[in-house]
Motif scaffolding. Sequence first.
Motif, short mmCIF file in Angstrom:
data_model
loop_
_atom_site.label_atom_id
_atom_site.label_comp_id
_atom_site.label_asym_id
_atom_site.label_seq_id
_atom_site.Cartn_x
_atom_site.Cartn_y
_atom_site.Cartn_z
N LEU A 1 15.95 -38.11 50.07
CA LEU A 1 17.19 -38.92 49.99
C LEU A 1 17.59 -39.37 48.73
O LEU A 1 18.63 -39.41 48.26
N ASP A 2 16.58 -40.01 48.05
CA ASP A 2 16.83 -40.89 46.92
C ASP A 2 17.36 -39.72 45.75
O ASP A 2 18.30 -39.99 45.19
N VAL A 3 16.87 -38.68 45.59
CA VAL A 3 17.07 -37.65 44.51
C VAL A 3 18.52 -37.22 44.88
O VAL A 3 19.46 -37.08 43.83
N LEU A 4 18.68 -36.61 46.17
CA LEU A 4 20.07 -36.25 46.39
C LEU A 4 21.32 -37.20 46.30
O LEU A 4 22.28 -36.99 45.94
N GLN A 5 20.83 -38.51 46.43
CA GLN A 5 21.78 -39.49 46.47
C GLN A 5 22.21 -39.74 44.92
O GLN A 5 23.23 -39.97 44.33
N MET A 6 21.19 -39.62 44.11
CA MET A 6 21.48 -39.89 42.54
C MET A 6 22.01 -38.65 41.94
O MET A 6 23.10 -39.08 41.17
N ILE A 7 21.60 -37.68 42.30
CA ILE A 7 22.42 -36.37 41.79
C ILE A 7 23.80 -36.31 42.32
O ILE A 7 24.46 -35.61 41.61
N GLY A 8 24.22 -36.67 43.51
CA GLY A 8 25.42 -36.66 43.88
C GLY A 8 26.38 -37.48 43.27
O GLY A 8 27.52 -37.30 43.30
N ARG A 9 25.77 -38.60 42.33
CA ARG A 9 26.87 -39.00 41.52
C ARG A 9 27.42 -38.47 40.22
O ARG A 9 28.41 -38.93 39.69
N ALA A 10 26.88 -37.21 40.06
CA ALA A 10 27.46 -36.29 38.98
C ALA A 10 28.82 -35.49 39.36
O ALA A 10 28.75 -35.17 40.35
N GLY A 11 29.58 -35.30 38.29
CA GLY A 11 30.83 -34.67 38.63
C GLY A 11 32.08 -35.50 39.28
O GLY A 11 31.81 -36.17 40.23
N ARG A 12 32.89 -36.00 38.49
CA ARG A 12 34.00 -37.08 38.86
C ARG A 12 35.39 -36.13 39.55
O ARG A 12 35.79 -35.39 38.70
N PRO A 13 35.46 -36.16 40.70
CA PRO A 13 36.68 -35.17 41.27
C PRO A 13 37.92 -35.50 40.52
O PRO A 13 38.54 -34.57 40.52
N GLN A 14 38.33 -36.56 39.99
CA GLN A 14 39.55 -36.96 39.43
C GLN A 14 39.58 -36.44 37.85
O GLN A 14 40.93 -36.30 37.50
N TYR A 15 38.32 -36.27 37.35
CA TYR A 15 38.59 -36.13 35.86
C TYR A 15 37.76 -34.80 35.49
O TYR A 15 38.02 -34.26 34.38
N ASP A 16 36.67 -34.36 36.14
CA ASP A 16 35.80 -33.38 35.82
C ASP A 16 36.36 -31.99 36.75
O ASP A 16 36.55 -32.15 37.71
N CYS A 17 35.94 -30.90 36.20
CA CYS A 17 35.89 -29.71 36.72
C CYS A 17 34.68 -29.00 37.01
O CYS A 17 34.42 -27.99 37.67
N ARG B 1 27.63 -57.38 36.22
CA ARG B 1 27.42 -56.31 36.98
C ARG B 1 29.00 -55.50 37.17
O ARG B 1 28.97 -54.37 37.09
N GLN B 2 29.81 -56.29 37.50
CA GLN B 2 31.12 -55.91 37.80
C GLN B 2 31.69 -55.40 36.36
O GLN B 2 32.30 -54.46 36.39
N ALA B 3 31.41 -56.13 35.46
CA ALA B 3 31.91 -55.92 34.01
C ALA B 3 31.44 -54.49 33.68
O ALA B 3 32.44 -53.67 33.02
N VAL B 4 30.05 -54.33 33.93
CA VAL B 4 29.56 -52.88 33.45
C VAL B 4 30.27 -51.84 34.21
O VAL B 4 30.77 -50.92 33.63
N GLU B 5 30.41 -51.85 35.55
CA GLU B 5 30.81 -51.05 36.23
C GLU B 5 32.57 -50.88 35.84
O GLU B 5 33.09 -49.70 35.85
N ARG B 6 33.17 -51.76 35.32
CA ARG B 6 34.55 -51.78 35.15
C ARG B 6 34.73 -51.18 33.84
O ARG B 6 35.53 -50.03 33.45
N LEU B 7 33.97 -51.46 32.85
CA LEU B 7 33.95 -50.91 31.32
C LEU B 7 33.63 -49.40 31.60
O LEU B 7 33.86 -48.62 30.79
N PHE B 8 32.58 -49.06 32.33
CA PHE B 8 32.05 -47.62 32.46
C PHE B 8 33.17 -46.65 32.85
O PHE B 8 33.46 -45.62 32.60
N SER B 9 34.06 -47.22 34.02
CA SER B 9 35.20 -46.62 34.85
C SER B 9 36.17 -46.31 33.90
O SER B 9 36.96 -45.38 33.84
N GLN B 10 36.31 -47.28 32.85
CA GLN B 10 37.44 -47.20 31.96
C GLN B 10 37.17 -46.37 30.48
O GLN B 10 38.08 -46.20 29.73
#
Length: 551
Positions: free
Chosen positions: A340-356, A287-296
């Motif tokens: 709550l589930d839906v709003l938490q999931m869609i809240g993952r869209a848009g990366r403040p450091q990379y996306d406009c 799981r940590q490997a997937v998270e690291r590769l995704f962020s990279q």
Amino acid sequence: AAPTGSGKTVILELALLRLIQQHGNQACRAIYIAPTKASTAHDQALCAERAADWSSKFAAFGLKCEQVTGDTDTLGLQVLRHSHIIVTTPEKWDAITRRWQVHCLCNAIRDESDCLQQIDEVHVLNGQRGATLEVVVSRMRATHDMIRCLAVSATIPNACDISEWLYESSSERATSRPALLLEFDNSYRPVPLEKVVLGYAPGNMSSFLFDRSLDQKLLDVILRYAEGGPTLIFCSTRKAAQQAAETLCPVGADASSGSTYVQNRKLSALVLSGMAFHHAGLSLSDRQAVERLFSQGSVAVVCKCTTSTLAVGVNLPAHLVIIKSTKGYANASYTEYTSLDVLQMIGRAGRPQYDCSGTAVILTTNDMCDHYERMVTGKEAIETQLRIDFAYSLHKQLCEHLNAETSLGTIKSIADALKWLQSTFLYTRIKTNPRYYLAALGDSRDGYLDVAQVCRMLKAHRYAVCRVFYSCLHTTNVHAVLGQLMTKHCLQLETMLAIKNMGRALDLEQILGIVTRAKEFEEFSFHPGEKKFFNSLRRNSSIRFPVKGKC
């Protein structure tokens, strides 16, 4: 009220700093009610994460932050007497405050001159757990006159109703003003979020087959909305997450991650193509490997299971978020996700450091499109779950809570019961939307409806709550003992009635039969692979009371 990702957690932290400024670090006390249920190890981990974060942040001010969730024992509660910030859940705090007099923690809170109650994601009032949250907040306000409430939520159209419910403290609600209401639109979100709802005809397909058919739609959605950014796909089960990833294997084939060691063989093959799946069934290192590769950026698309590792628990921000089917698999059936589930999931869209900008796409059936359009645009009104629409709902929610307040001494008469009802969100919504509640009782009239009229109508319709409403006043010692036991052990009315009517000539097998048929066990279901084991156990000759049929 503000959109996801706009900094509501910072508002909660600023309120804590204000409490310290006004009352000093030793005189302040705050209760943070988390939106998670804490019925699973993962949900408890989320509360632990919040407690750990605030412990480190507020340690410099001399404040102690403690977690009170499902795995906190009674001895641990003794330590919390000297805690300044308490992180808990509606269900746990309900269980604690039902035994208000026996917990030194609660006595300490009650004796404080000022207390801050923070309610995160208050729009969960609209879900199955809303009744517990509503009752806990009303109980705290009834017990502590000087308590201050700070509630944060996603954008909702009737935030003014929540403001009226959380009225400013006063001796009488009629003379109190609504709580201060601040509403923020999407312009306050650091990364603008486009929300798209796509509907498909399910035909004669079951929920499982419809979910599976959406795998073929994913490639087109990614090509249309991803814009070359990373994509996170939420799936209903672990197997669905893996199947979706295998369907999309050609996507992101240019990504190179062959040097990374992954234990799971199927995951390893997908990672080589820039694809991955993520769920609690994987080892921690995977799981940590997937998270690291995704962020990279080495993995372009991750298919994530929603049932085991919720969207609120893992830091996987993406440019595009796809919710593949709006039904999650739980307790051996498919049910619609909560807001709550839906709003938490869609809240993952848009990366403040990379996306406009970011994009969230919801794939659902045609008949549910309007529902999710209203939800993600903040046009779906919040209704109380202490509602009077069906006998089962009312029987399951209001009866038990009325009995709890009676056992605690909050309700000592019919007048007290009416006053307590007036402190609930139910009362606010009845005044605002009477047609909704009248229609549920088979009454088509319009106009204002007060609580006394509601109680008379319930009695006329012979709802189960009427029996408790009057009998829960514990007119005899027997009723008092039963009511207190029901409150202490959080039993439902049907279970207590079954115990009360058991008789004295039952043998052990009959008693076990009554207990195992209790409503409290309805939420439990078999985990994958358990049916075979329990069927073999049922046939074992050592079993004293074998169960007939198959699991």
